[in-house]
Design a protein around this motif. Sequence first.
Motif, PDB file in Angstrom:
ATOM      1  N   GLN A  22       0.801  -1.224   0.000  1.00 14.36           N
ATOM      2  CA  GLN A  22       0.000   0.000   0.000  1.00 14.36           C
ATOM      3  C   GLN A  22       0.832   1.272   0.000  1.00 14.36           C
ATOM      4  O   GLN A  22       0.319   2.333  -0.399  1.00 14.36           O
ATOM      5  CB  GLN A  22      -0.933  -0.012   1.212  1.00 14.36           C
ATOM      6  N   HIS A 123       0.885  -9.316   4.677  1.00 11.59           N
ATOM      7  CA  HIS A 123      -0.253  -8.391   4.591  1.00 11.59           C
ATOM      8  C   HIS A 123      -0.771  -8.428   3.157  1.00 11.59           C
ATOM      9  O   HIS A 123      -0.741  -7.449   2.419  1.00 11.59           O
ATOM     10  CB  HIS A 123       0.174  -6.970   4.979  1.00 11.59           C
ATOM     11  N   TRP A 124      -1.178  -9.640   2.715  1.00  6.95           N
ATOM     12  CA  TRP A 124      -1.963  -9.921   1.515  1.00  6.95           C
ATOM     13  C   TRP A 124      -1.160 -10.050   0.216  1.00  6.95           C
ATOM     14  O   TRP A 124      -1.688 -10.557  -0.776  1.00  6.95           O
ATOM     15  CB  TRP A 124      -3.067  -8.874   1.304  1.00  6.95           C
ATOM     16  N   ASN A 167      -1.822 -10.612   8.641  1.00  3.00           N
ATOM     17  CA  ASN A 167      -2.796  -9.535   8.809  1.00  3.00           C
ATOM     18  C   ASN A 167      -4.142 -10.016   8.237  1.00  3.00           C
ATOM     19  O   ASN A 167      -4.268 -10.249   7.030  1.00  3.00           O
ATOM     20  CB  ASN A 167      -2.357  -8.274   8.056  1.00  3.00           C
ATOM     21  N   GLU A 168      -5.143 -10.179   9.108  1.00  7.48           N
ATOM     22  CA  GLU A 168      -6.534 -10.384   8.703  1.00  7.48           C
ATOM     23  C   GLU A 168      -6.751 -11.538   7.718  1.00  7.48           C
ATOM     24  O   GLU A 168      -7.163 -11.333   6.561  1.00  7.48           O
ATOM     25  CB  GLU A 168      -7.089  -9.097   8.098  1.00  7.48           C
ATOM     26  N   TRP A 170      -9.205 -13.362   7.485  1.00  7.67           N
ATOM     27  CA  TRP A 170     -10.591 -13.312   7.018  1.00  7.67           C
ATOM     28  C   TRP A 170     -10.693 -12.547   5.698  1.00  7.67           C
ATOM     29  O   TRP A 170     -11.381 -12.978   4.765  1.00  7.67           O
ATOM     30  CB  TRP A 170     -11.511 -12.642   8.048  1.00  7.67           C
ATOM     31  N   VAL A 171     -10.000 -11.417   5.600  1.00  7.68           N
ATOM     32  CA  VAL A 171     -10.134 -10.597   4.390  1.00  7.68           C
ATOM     33  C   VAL A 171      -9.574 -11.342   3.183  1.00  7.68           C
ATOM     34  O   VAL A 171     -10.148 -11.330   2.101  1.00  7.68           O
ATOM     35  CB  VAL A 171      -9.451  -9.229   4.558  1.00  7.68           C
ATOM     36  N   ASN A 223      -9.287  -8.882  11.956  1.00  9.33           N
ATOM     37  CA  ASN A 223     -10.271  -7.811  11.933  1.00  9.33           C
ATOM     38  C   ASN A 223     -11.521  -8.296  12.678  1.00  9.33           C
ATOM     39  O   ASN A 223     -11.994  -9.394  12.420  1.00  9.33           O
ATOM     40  CB  ASN A 223     -10.639  -7.407  10.498  1.00  9.33           C
ATOM     41  N   GLU A 225     -15.338  -7.176  13.680  1.00 12.65           N
ATOM     42  CA  GLU A 225     -16.453  -6.247  13.448  1.00 12.65           C
ATOM     43  C   GLU A 225     -17.614  -6.783  14.269  1.00 12.65           C
ATOM     44  O   GLU A 225     -18.253  -7.777  13.874  1.00 12.65           O
ATOM     45  CB  GLU A 225     -16.812  -6.207  11.965  1.00 12.65           C
ATOM     46  N   ASN A 293      -7.877  -5.372  14.639  1.00 10.65           N
ATOM     47  CA  ASN A 293      -8.147  -4.249  13.730  1.00 10.65           C
ATOM     48  C   ASN A 293      -9.634  -3.931  13.848  1.00 10.65           C
ATOM     49  O   ASN A 293     -10.467  -4.787  13.521  1.00 10.65           O
ATOM     50  CB  ASN A 293      -7.811  -4.638  12.278  1.00 10.65           C
ATOM     51  N   TYR A 295     -12.732  -1.121  13.007  1.00 10.42           N
ATOM     52  CA  TYR A 295     -13.159   0.053  12.241  1.00 10.42           C
ATOM     53  C   TYR A 295     -14.606   0.430  12.517  1.00 10.42           C
ATOM     54  O   TYR A 295     -14.970   1.590  12.607  1.00 10.42           O
ATOM     55  CB  TYR A 295     -12.974  -0.194  10.736  1.00 10.42           C
ATOM     56  N   MET A 322     -16.397   4.862   3.481  1.00  8.11           N
ATOM     57  CA  MET A 322     -16.229   3.527   2.894  1.00  8.11           C
ATOM     58  C   MET A 322     -17.519   3.186   2.123  1.00  8.11           C
ATOM     59  O   MET A 322     -18.613   3.440   2.593  1.00  8.11           O
ATOM     60  CB  MET A 322     -15.988   2.490   3.971  1.00  8.11           C
ATOM     61  N   TRP A 326     -19.233   2.386   6.504  1.00  5.41           N
ATOM     62  CA  TRP A 326     -18.837   1.940   7.844  1.00  5.41           C
ATOM     63  C   TRP A 326     -19.307   2.940   8.879  1.00  5.41           C
ATOM     64  O   TRP A 326     -18.897   4.107   8.862  1.00  5.41           O
ATOM     65  CB  TRP A 326     -17.328   1.771   7.926  1.00  5.41           C
ATOM     66  N   GLU A 408      -5.653   1.894  -1.359  1.00  7.15           N
ATOM     67  CA  GLU A 408      -6.691   1.226  -0.583  1.00  7.15           C
ATOM     68  C   GLU A 408      -7.270   0.046  -1.362  1.00  7.15           C
ATOM     69  O   GLU A 408      -8.466  -0.031  -1.661  1.00  7.15           O
ATOM     70  CB  GLU A 408      -7.791   2.218  -0.193  1.00  7.15           C
ATOM     71  N   TRP A 409      -6.366  -0.881  -1.751  1.00  7.82           N
ATOM     72  CA  TRP A 409      -6.751  -2.134  -2.406  1.00  7.82           C
ATOM     73  C   TRP A 409      -7.685  -1.900  -3.592  1.00  7.82           C
ATOM     74  O   TRP A 409      -7.367  -1.045  -4.451  1.00  7.82           O
ATOM     75  CB  TRP A 409      -7.307  -3.106  -1.359  1.00  7.82           C
TER      76      TRP A 409
HETATM   77  O1  LIG Z   1      -9.630  -0.421   4.732  1.00 10.23           O
HETATM   78  C1  LIG Z   1      -8.661   0.168   5.543  1.00 10.23           C
HETATM   79  C2  LIG Z   1      -7.661  -0.881   6.013  1.00 10.23           C
HETATM   80  C3  LIG Z   1      -6.776  -1.445   4.896  1.00 10.23           C
HETATM   81  O2  LIG Z   1      -6.144  -0.393   4.190  1.00 10.23           O
HETATM   82  C4  LIG Z   1      -5.727  -2.373   5.551  1.00 10.23           C
HETATM   83  O3  LIG Z   1      -4.757  -2.849   4.624  1.00 10.23           O
HETATM   84  C5  LIG Z   1      -6.418  -3.599   6.141  1.00 10.23           C
HETATM   85  O4  LIG Z   1      -5.605  -4.234   7.124  1.00 10.23           O
HETATM   86  C6  LIG Z   1      -7.768  -3.234   6.713  1.00 10.23           C
HETATM   87  N1  LIG Z   1      -8.632  -4.061   7.297  1.00 10.23           N
HETATM   88  C7  LIG Z   1      -9.762  -3.372   7.543  1.00 10.23           C
HETATM   89  C8  LIG Z   1     -10.987  -3.956   8.151  1.00 10.23           C
HETATM   90  C9  LIG Z   1     -11.361  -5.206   7.333  1.00 10.23           C
HETATM   91  C10 LIG Z   1     -12.820  -5.283   7.072  1.00 10.23           C
HETATM   92  C11 LIG Z   1     -13.225  -5.379   5.775  1.00 10.23           C
HETATM   93  C12 LIG Z   1     -14.561  -5.478   5.495  1.00 10.23           C
HETATM   94  C13 LIG Z   1     -15.501  -5.481   6.508  1.00 10.23           C
HETATM   95  C14 LIG Z   1     -15.075  -5.353   7.807  1.00 10.23           C
HETATM   96  C15 LIG Z   1     -13.728  -5.258   8.085  1.00 10.23           C
HETATM   97  C16 LIG Z   1      -9.586  -2.087   7.121  1.00 10.23           C
HETATM   98  N2  LIG Z   1      -8.359  -2.020   6.634  1.00 10.23           N
END
Ligand SMILES: OC[C@@H]1[C@@H](O)[C@H](O)[C@@H](O)c2[nH]c(CCc3ccccc3)c[n+]21
Length: 449
Positions: A22, A123-124, A167-168, A170-171, A223, A225, A293, A295, A322, A326, A408-409
């Motif tokens: 990133q 990290h992916w 890192n995550e 799940w994602v 992550n 939520e 993590n 959010y 988002m 979010w 941001e991916w």
């Molecule tokens: O989206 C912001 C950041 C990414 O830039 C990071 O690389 C990544 O580690 C990251 N994870 C999350 C939360 C993941 C998530 C995705 C969809 C739904 C809920 C949680 C947010 N972010």
Amino acid sequence: MTKPSIHFPKDFLWGCATSAYQIEGSPLADGAGPSVWHRFSHTPGRVQDGDTGDVTCDHYRRWESDVDLMQSLGLNSYRFSIAWGRVLPEGTGRVNAAGLDFYERLVDRLLSRGIQPMVTLFHWDLPAALDDRGGWLNRDIAHWFAEYANVVFRRLDDRVKYWTTLNEPWVVADGGYMHGVLAPGHRNIFEAPRAAHHLMMAHGAAVQAYRAVGRNQIGLVVNIEPKYPASQSDADLAATRRAEAYMNRQYLEPALLGSYPEELHEVFGDACPKWPEADLKLIKQPIDYVGVNYYTRAVVRSDPTAWPLKSTTVKQKQHTHMETGWEVFPQGLVDTLLWIRDKYGNPPVYITENGACFFDPPQVEGPVLEDPLRVDYLRKHITAVHTAIQRGADIRGYFAWSLFDNFEWAFGFSKRFGLVHMNYETLKRTLKTSAHFYSKVIATNGAAL
Ligand SMILES: OC[C@@H]1[C@@H](O)[C@H](O)[C@@H](O)c2[nH]c(CCc3ccccc3)c[n+]21
């Protein structure tokens, strides 16, 4: 009434978080091998506006002044990831000395500026050469990942005190193999649970390898939520349990308890694999901390037509920029941290990511760019961390996502999470008011909240 003064534990880590693909740019420089994200971002239609990580923040070339910027903010820690393909261009075998040297120089400069590195191994950005061999669908990846981890541990464990395996996961499994919206872009309910399981086996294999050579701390970043039912109907309560099992427990529980939540059978149905006990023993290697993590939260409603969870999330009031809207919900962070305290034996926790992207007001040029919504978001969520600490949760650090606006991916550069604004034409870094706010919070160990 005067506000009670807020203070965090004495050695609390205050940092910012980033990841290699990133912010670095130069994805193929100095012998680095391409990752699945290099391929994905160069595949038309996969990333908004055709954005790629070819340059992004150009941190691979600007790392020295970037570390000095971190020091100027008063960070005492910095969470970043190592690009597997810089160290092992084919993912296994040949080590690329230039790649390992880059991260060694970065660690040394951070330490010379009083900044503790927290290093994420994955990290992916999986090496494309390993994706060609099945990637996370190949059980051998646990050995490939442990081999890569060993190379890095042996070079840096004398200076890196905090390691993260993944890192995550799940994602990666949900975005990369269930819905196909992230690299490697598969949409297959039979692949997703297998990728998830192999990610966790790789985590276990790397922790096991670490115990043989490492002397510091290693953990897993997930992550979380928190899921709240839209109503008390049986259908909504069941949907909420499925959603919580699928995202919040599917990775934490094999790592901490050595078992998968039963609800996954309802999610995956006949796609749900049966795993040998030995796999779960490998995954359940004792870890030193859990990285969370956080959010936002999700309000969950049953929806039999929704695939694969048969549930949808109900959009709430104040939310961030988002696409999925979010919600700003700091109480969800308190609830999450107390849930972990109660359900998993109060393990040491770091908030390894927390932040938000907003439509920041039109950016006029100047020494500081105004981002009041982000200041409000950070204040509320750091206060939530303090509330959880006061209620007995063992929280040891907080990392704001992110130091810079960055790639941001699949959203490309359209989403800005940075405390520092990035001008992608000039690569000029400009502090936002949130950076100054965070500096004061760190300097007063929370009192400036
Ligand atoms: O989206 C912001 C950041 C990414 O830039 C990071 O690389 C990544 O580690 C990251 N994870 C999350 C939360 C993941 C998530 C995705 C969809 C739904 C809920 C949680 C947010 N972010």
